[in-house]
Structures are given as structure tokens and as C-alpha cells.
Design an enzyme around this catalytic site. Structure first.
Site, PDB file in Angstrom:
ATOM      1  N   ASP A  67     -20.963  57.985 -17.142  1.00 33.00           N
ATOM      2  CA  ASP A  67     -19.835  58.271 -17.916  1.00 33.00           C
ATOM      3  C   ASP A  67     -20.030  59.418 -19.029  1.00 33.00           C
ATOM      4  O   ASP A  67     -21.224  59.432 -19.619  1.00 33.00           O
ATOM      5  CB  ASP A  67     -18.746  57.170 -18.177  1.00 33.00           C
ATOM      6  N   ASN A 136     -14.131  43.600 -20.897  1.00 37.69           N
ATOM      7  CA  ASN A 136     -13.187  43.393 -19.851  1.00 37.69           C
ATOM      8  C   ASN A 136     -13.658  43.535 -18.562  1.00 37.69           C
ATOM      9  O   ASN A 136     -12.690  43.435 -17.784  1.00 37.69           O
ATOM     10  CB  ASN A 136     -12.109  44.195 -20.316  1.00 37.69           C
ATOM     11  N   HIS A 138     -15.318  46.121 -17.398  1.00 37.49           N
ATOM     12  CA  HIS A 138     -15.421  47.177 -16.678  1.00 37.49           C
ATOM     13  C   HIS A 138     -16.894  47.718 -16.582  1.00 37.49           C
ATOM     14  O   HIS A 138     -17.833  47.198 -17.061  1.00 37.49           O
ATOM     15  CB  HIS A 138     -14.710  48.444 -17.776  1.00 37.49           C
ATOM     16  N   GLU A 143     -11.638  50.775 -15.920  1.00 39.78           N
ATOM     17  CA  GLU A 143     -10.975  49.882 -16.894  1.00 39.78           C
ATOM     18  C   GLU A 143     -10.371  48.806 -15.709  1.00 39.78           C
ATOM     19  O   GLU A 143      -9.979  49.384 -14.765  1.00 39.78           O
ATOM     20  CB  GLU A 143     -10.161  50.432 -17.629  1.00 39.78           C
TER      21      GLU A 143
HETATM   22  C1  GLP Z   1     -19.246  51.206 -22.514  1.00 38.41           C
HETATM   23  C2  GLP Z   1     -20.066  51.951 -21.378  1.00 38.41           C
HETATM   24  C3  GLP Z   1     -20.549  50.943 -20.230  1.00 38.41           C
HETATM   25  C4  GLP Z   1     -21.057  49.928 -20.631  1.00 38.41           C
HETATM   26  C5  GLP Z   1     -20.303  49.074 -21.680  1.00 38.41           C
HETATM   27  C6  GLP Z   1     -20.820  48.008 -22.274  1.00 38.41           C
HETATM   28  O1  GLP Z   1     -18.059  51.012 -22.662  1.00 38.41           O
HETATM   29  N1  GLP Z   1     -19.087  53.037 -20.801  1.00 38.41           N
HETATM   30  O2  GLP Z   1     -21.230  51.847 -19.376  1.00 38.41           O
HETATM   31  O3  GLP Z   1     -21.567  49.203 -19.612  1.00 38.41           O
HETATM   32  O4  GLP Z   1     -19.714  50.015 -22.967  1.00 38.41           O
HETATM   33  O5  GLP Z   1     -21.705  48.270 -23.400  1.00 38.41           O
HETATM   34  P1  GLP Z   1     -22.707  47.435 -24.237  1.00 38.41           P
HETATM   35  O6  GLP Z   1     -23.974  47.400 -23.412  1.00 38.41           O
HETATM   36  O7  GLP Z   1     -22.728  48.149 -25.443  1.00 38.41           O
HETATM   37  O8  GLP Z   1     -22.028  46.158 -24.434  1.00 38.41           O
END
Ligand code: GLP
Length: 248
Positions: A67, A136, A138, A143
Site C-alpha cells: 500500500d 482493527n 486490517h 479496512e
Molecule cells: C499500517 C499498514 C499495515 C500495517 C499496519 C500495522 O496501517 N498499512 O500494512 O500492517 O499499519 O502497523 P504496525 O506494524 O506499525 O502496528
């Protein structure tokens, strides 16, 4: 689904790095699907170390990322392109032309999504997709929703994600409110999936994702239907799964 228990963040990072290494060593020409966020940072550091020591060769590897924020240029310090460059690409012998992230500044977002999906297909699909887990549930920026969106698409970020990721910006108003993300179909077509998870605050959502109903309101729950998922999580993240008797 395999669940690999690890002690802590460092142990999770090294274990995940070993899985990515195995893919790179056994199938030199692989397409790796990559994720951003705090979760995979330690793994990228480990992979960069092994590359530096000469134990891992990324010269034949292609990467596609999950993304990118809409509205951030590649060199913006919070763009996912910059994250990947700073945390991995600039430290390894990958050919930068073989790396790919959605273009957050594309004028025609719809077309960018179609091209991104077409590029993944042209590469023959993703061989190993690395995933983190949002608070959440995702994955990528898919989402919670009433449906699982299939292909690369534009996403309006949820309040939970805006709150979680605003920590990287000066304030929440500076944060992009939309992004381009691979879809659930894009992710589910990956031949192998590596889901990484660390920390107590992810324990409940990890439990629901892996052992609850398969529900688009918990996007990661669709991973239960994939034939080759390895979960690498630390004991904090696994604590609720353990409390519920699904782990020794
Ligand atoms: C972001 C990214 C995801 C990632 C998630 C969790 O929103 N788009 O790909 O897995 O956050 O992030 P973190 O690893 O910092 O908890």
C-alpha cells in the site's frame, strides 16, 4: 496454518527473516510482497545484515508493496516508498527498478490501481507475502467493511487507522485520509503468506483474526482460508490465543 511462537519482538524478527531468507535462497527469482509499519522493521534490519555479510542475494528479487498513502510524494518522510527505501532497499543489493509501490501522487487513482494489479499479475503473482496486522484487523489498508474488496483499490482510512498511524505525523490533520491498497484477492492469491504480530495490544485482534468468524469486519480473518499461512508472533501477541486454549 502454522503458528510459530517467539519470545519477543527480536525473536519474531529473526524468525520471520529466516522464512524470507529461505524463500530468497531456495527460489532466487521470487516476488516478495512487502509490508510497512513497526512490525516488520526488525526483520528488514536482520535481512539487511545478512545481505551485507554476503549470505543473502537480492539481485534477482522483485518486490511489490501492499500500500501507499494518497497525496504523499515518494520522498515525503512518511511515505511508504521512503519507509521501504530507508529500512530495506537502500541497505541491500536489490535493483531499485525491481521494487514497486503504488504511486500516491497518481492523477488517475483508478488507473493506478488497475496498473498496479496488472503489474503484479505480469510478475506472475506474489510468491511470499509479508503482512502486519492493524489494530482493527486490517491487512495492507483493507479496512473493516461489509465486503472483502478484491483487487488493488482506493481506501478511505478508518478512524482506528487514522488514530494509530497519526503517531508518525505532527498531527492528525497532516495525515492522508486515503490510500491505495492491494485487495484481499490480491493478497489471497499469494502462494505463501507470512503474518507477523507483536505486542499485547494486538493479542485480542490476532485471536479474532485466526480463530473467530471469517468476517469482512475483521479483514485478516480471511487468512483462515489460505492454504499456506505462517504466523510468527511473540508471546504477548499470542496471549489471548493461549488463554483460550488454542496454544500449548
Ligand atoms: C499500517 C499498514 C499495515 C500495517 C499496519 C500495522 O496501517 N498499512 O500494512 O500492517 O499499519 O502497523 P504496525 O506494524 O506499525 O502496528
Amino acid at each position: 496454518m502454522k503458528i510459530l511462537k517467539t519470545k519477543d519482538y527480536l525473536d519474531m524478527s529473526r524468525t520471520a527473516a529466516n522464512i524470507v531468507s529461505a524463500q530468497v535462497i531456495l527460489h532466487g527469482k521470487s516476488v516478495l510482497g512487502l509490508a510497512t509499519g513497526d512490525t516488520p522493521k526488525g526483520m528488514y534490519k536482520q535481512l539487511a545484515e545478512w545481505n551485507k555479510r554476503g549470505d543473502l542475494d537480492f539481485s534477482q528479487i522483485n518486490t511489490v508493496n501492499l500500500d501507499e498513502y494518497i497525496g504523499l510524494s515518494r520522498d515525503h518522510e512518511q511515505s511508504y516508498y521512503r519507509f521501504m527505501y530507508d529500512n530495506l532497499f537502500s541497505h541491500i543489493n536489490i535493483q531499485i527498478n525491481n521494487t514497486s509501490l503504488p504511486n500516491g501522487l497518481a492523477e488517475d487513482v483508478e488507473k493506478e490501481c488497475q496498473n498496479y494489479e496488472a503489474n503484479i499479475n505480469k510478475l506472475g503473482g506474489v510468491d511470499l507475502q509479508v503482512l502486519g496486522l492493524g489494530h482493527n484487523g486490517h491487512i495492507g489498508f483493507n479496512e473493516p467493511d461489509t465486503v472483502f474488496k478484491k483487487n488493488t483499490h482506493k481506501v478511505e482510512l478508518s478512524e482506528s487507522t487514522l488514530n494509530a498511524n497519526s503517531r508518525f505525523f505532527n498531527n492528525i490533520n497532516e495525515m492522508p485520509k486515503s490510500a491505495i491498497s492491494m485487495g484481499m484477492g490480491t493478497i489471497m492469491r499469494a502462494k505463501k503468506i507470512l503474518l507477523m504480530c507483536s505486542g499485547k495490544e494486538k493479542a485480542e485482534i490476532l485471536y479474532k483474526s485466526l480463530f473467530g468468524d471469517i468476517d469482512p469486519m475483521i479483514p485478516a480473518s480471511i487468512l483462515q482460508l489460505h492454504m499456506d499461512v505462517t504466523v510468527v508472533a511473540d508471546m504477548d501477541a499470542l496471549s489471548v490465543i493461549k488463554e483460550n486454549g488454542f496454544l500449548n
